[in-house]
Design an enzyme around this catalytic site. Structure first.
Site, PDB file in Angstrom:
ATOM      1  N   ASP A  15      -6.928  31.742  -3.093  1.00  0.00           N
ATOM      2  CA  ASP A  15      -7.042  33.200  -2.929  1.00  0.00           C
ATOM      3  C   ASP A  15      -8.130  33.714  -3.866  1.00  0.00           C
ATOM      4  O   ASP A  15      -8.139  33.392  -5.056  1.00  0.00           O
ATOM      5  CB  ASP A  15      -5.702  33.875  -3.251  1.00  0.00           C
ATOM      6  CG  ASP A  15      -5.758  35.387  -3.035  1.00  0.00           C
ATOM      7  OD1 ASP A  15      -5.339  35.851  -1.955  1.00  0.00           O
ATOM      8  OD2 ASP A  15      -6.221  36.106  -3.936  1.00  0.00           O
ATOM      9  N   ASP A  55      -9.487  36.986   2.348  1.00  0.00           N
ATOM     10  CA  ASP A  55      -9.861  36.290   1.106  1.00  0.00           C
ATOM     11  C   ASP A  55      -8.915  35.152   0.746  1.00  0.00           C
ATOM     12  O   ASP A  55      -8.823  34.764  -0.408  1.00  0.00           O
ATOM     13  CB  ASP A  55      -9.947  37.300  -0.054  1.00  0.00           C
ATOM     14  CG  ASP A  55      -8.588  37.641  -0.632  1.00  0.00           C
ATOM     15  OD1 ASP A  55      -7.595  37.659   0.129  1.00  0.00           O
ATOM     16  OD2 ASP A  55      -8.519  37.888  -1.847  1.00  0.00           O
ATOM     17  N   GLU A  56      -8.234  34.596   1.727  1.00  0.00           N
ATOM     18  CA  GLU A  56      -7.138  33.678   1.400  1.00  0.00           C
ATOM     19  C   GLU A  56      -6.979  32.600   2.476  1.00  0.00           C
ATOM     20  O   GLU A  56      -7.029  32.903   3.658  1.00  0.00           O
ATOM     21  CB  GLU A  56      -5.891  34.549   1.383  1.00  0.00           C
ATOM     22  CG  GLU A  56      -4.713  34.092   0.697  1.00  0.00           C
ATOM     23  CD  GLU A  56      -3.694  35.257   0.689  1.00  0.00           C
ATOM     24  OE1 GLU A  56      -2.525  34.975   0.866  1.00  0.00           O
ATOM     25  OE2 GLU A  56      -4.090  36.430   0.528  1.00  0.00           O
TER      26      GLU A  56
HETATM   27  N1  DCP Z   1      -7.252  44.994   0.415  1.00  0.00           N
HETATM   28  C1  DCP Z   1      -7.128  45.949   1.408  1.00  0.00           C
HETATM   29  N2  DCP Z   1      -5.965  46.671   1.529  1.00  0.00           N
HETATM   30  C2  DCP Z   1      -4.949  46.456   0.666  1.00  0.00           C
HETATM   31  C3  DCP Z   1      -5.050  45.485  -0.337  1.00  0.00           C
HETATM   32  C4  DCP Z   1      -6.231  44.764  -0.434  1.00  0.00           C
HETATM   33  O1  DCP Z   1      -8.059  46.140   2.179  1.00  0.00           O
HETATM   34  N3  DCP Z   1      -3.835  47.176   0.776  1.00  0.00           N
HETATM   35  C5  DCP Z   1      -8.520  44.262   0.320  1.00  0.00           C
HETATM   36  C6  DCP Z   1      -9.193  44.433  -1.011  1.00  0.00           C
HETATM   37  C7  DCP Z   1      -9.034  43.115  -1.694  1.00  0.00           C
HETATM   38  C8  DCP Z   1      -8.824  42.137  -0.559  1.00  0.00           C
HETATM   39  O2  DCP Z   1      -8.281  42.886   0.520  1.00  0.00           O
HETATM   40  O3  DCP Z   1     -10.146  42.824  -2.503  1.00  0.00           O
HETATM   41  C9  DCP Z   1      -7.909  41.001  -0.933  1.00  0.00           C
HETATM   42  O4  DCP Z   1      -6.639  41.491  -1.296  1.00  0.00           O
HETATM   43  P1  DCP Z   1      -5.754  40.818  -2.399  1.00  0.00           P
HETATM   44  O5  DCP Z   1      -4.383  41.337  -2.228  1.00  0.00           O
HETATM   45  O6  DCP Z   1      -5.939  39.342  -2.372  1.00  0.00           O
HETATM   46  O7  DCP Z   1      -6.276  41.418  -3.775  1.00  0.00           O
HETATM   47  P2  DCP Z   1      -7.598  41.152  -4.605  1.00  0.00           P
HETATM   48  O8  DCP Z   1      -8.347  39.960  -4.101  1.00  0.00           O
HETATM   49  O9  DCP Z   1      -8.387  42.396  -4.672  1.00  0.00           O
HETATM   50  O10 DCP Z   1      -7.053  40.885  -6.064  1.00  0.00           O
HETATM   51  P3  DCP Z   1      -6.278  39.577  -6.635  1.00  0.00           P
HETATM   52  O11 DCP Z   1      -7.179  39.027  -7.704  1.00  0.00           O
HETATM   53  O12 DCP Z   1      -5.027  40.122  -7.191  1.00  0.00           O
HETATM   54  O13 DCP Z   1      -6.067  38.647  -5.506  1.00  0.00           O
HETATM   55 CA    CA Z   2      -7.270  38.048  -3.636  1.00  0.00          CA
HETATM   56 CA    CA Z   3      -5.330  37.843  -0.707  1.00  0.00          CA
END
Ligand code: DCP
Ligand code: CA
Ligand code: CA
Length: 358
Positions: free
Chosen positions: A8, A106-107
């Site tokens: 991720d 992203d995963e």
């Molecule tokens: N995202 C989105 N709507 C949400 C949550 C996240 O569009 N309600 C987007 C923004 C993030 C991406 O999806 O950058 C990936 O979500 P993640 O939950 O994996 O969170 P992040 O990658 O931002 O942070 P982490 O380091 O906690 O994984």
């Molecule tokens: Ca993420």
């Molecule tokens: Ca994610």
């Protein structure tokens, strides 16, 4: 024995922005709606870990983020860039196992059982993946390793940020049993509250719960959560990534019941959704309009049509759904248009083939 990994990306959208402007790495950086000096609407999509130190989080109103750190860097979304970086990352990961399942932008899970001999091998393999994602795509990620998707996913949360966490065969229950139930995969805020009310506040307590009681409260989901709480998840990593729906939403500058303004928004959103569908080469069958009123209550109305990829059909149906269902005299805060029931009109090829060759 299986070895599953979940890779991720860390603070994904914000990390992408840091590639474009490396100086952001040293600054609290927030991606989402325009804060407009604290009066902006909409939410934080994500933020880097410096911003998280100030209490800023994904999903929080942008105005709240602004109050926490007014001089943070606030950036708008650049979806096409994130999609491009995502495709790069996914193709790097796919190079490490053909058995790969992308589960969000992203995963991805990989089944690495065939690529490694033991847990020290697994650790080395994960380090290689991390290094190559960092070097080739310029992005940080975290990796969870375990005997199942469930454990890999939960281990990855433990590994964040920029880490690797391995849970060995046999250690699954010890790893999860002390966690609050809310951290168990699949348990949202509501289920967490209900479980707490029933006396199950930790995964370990839930693991020992009576299945009949859970079934009474949650139906078949109760059986599933009981399995998860016991660290059991047999599900396979299947390479069948498909986009299940495509949607776009808009929050109005100020709550509105102006029919012209709302119809214009619906047509614009329909245009964006149709363009996305065309890019993926898919037709859609179901069209849904989501209306969020000023008191945050939300109504969704959907209709199925003959499979189509036409922007006009989408826009027309969406307008009709709005007109027929909007509650007169109530103002809208937000409107959304979504299509689902997607199928590939170009060929019998799976969507994954298109997504990975981008
Ligand atoms: N995202 C989105 N709507 C949400 C949550 C996240 O569009 N309600 C987007 C923004 C993030 C991406 O999806 O950058 C990936 O979500 P993640 O939950 O994996 O969170 P992040 O990658 O931002 O942070 P982490 O380091 O906690 O994984
Ligand atoms: Ca993420
Ligand atoms: Ca994610």
């Amino acid at each position: 024995m299986r070895t599953i990994m979940l890779i991720d990306m860390d603070y994904f959208f914000a990390a992408c922005e840091e590639i474009k402007r490396p100086e952001l790495k040293k600054r609290p950086t927030v991606v989402g709606a325009d804060p407009k000096m604290g009066r902006g609407r909409g939410v934080v999509m994500t933020c880097n870990y410096i911003a998280r130190k100030y209490g800023i989080r994904s999903g929080m109103p942008i105005s709240a983020a602004y109050r926490l750190k007014p001089d943070a860097e606030f950036l708008p979304l650049d979806y096409s860039y994130y999609e491009k970086k995502s495709a790069e990352v996914m193709s790097i990961i796919r190079g490490y196992s053909a058995k790969m399942e992308q589960v969000s932008i992203d995963e991805a899970f990989i089944d690495a059982s065939g690529n490694i001999a033991d847990s020290s091998g697994a650790m080395e393999y994960a380090k290689k993946i991390k290094k190559s994602v960092r070097e080739k795509a310029g992005l940080p990620c975290s990796i969870g390793i375990g005997p199942s998707r469930l454990i890999a996913k939960m281990a990855c949360e433990d590994a964040k940020p920029d880490g690797i966490r391995l849970v060995d065969h046999g250690d699954e229950k010890a790893f999860i049993s002390g966690m609050p139930v809310g951290r168990l995969y699949g348990i949202g805020r509501k289920s967490e509250e209900r479980l707490a009310g029933m006396g199950y506040d930790t995964v370990g307590k839930l693991a020992n719960a009576n299945i009949m009681e859970l079934m009474d409260a949650f139906g078949s989901f109760g059986v599933e959560m009981h399995k998860y709480a016991n660290g059991i998840d047999e599900s396979e990593v299947v390479e069948n990534y498909e986009v299940k729906s495509i949607g776009r939403e808009r929050t109005f500058e100020s709550d509105t019941d102006d029919r012209e303004e709302i119809l214009r928004a619906i047509l614009e959103l329909s245009g964006e959704v149709a363009a996305e569908a065309a890019k993926l080469g898919v037709s859609f069958k179901t069209i849904t309009v989501k209306m969020r009123y000023s008191d945050f209550s939300e109504h969704m109305k959907g209709l199925s049509i003959r499979p189509s990829s036409s922007e006009a059909a989408l826009g027309g149906t969406a307008k009709m759904l709005y007109t027929a269902n909007v509650e007169k005299g109530r103002k809208l805060r937000k409107i959304g248009v979504r299509v689902s029931g997607l199928s590939d009109y170009k060929s019998q090829k799976r969507l994954s083939a298109y997504l990975s060759s981008e």
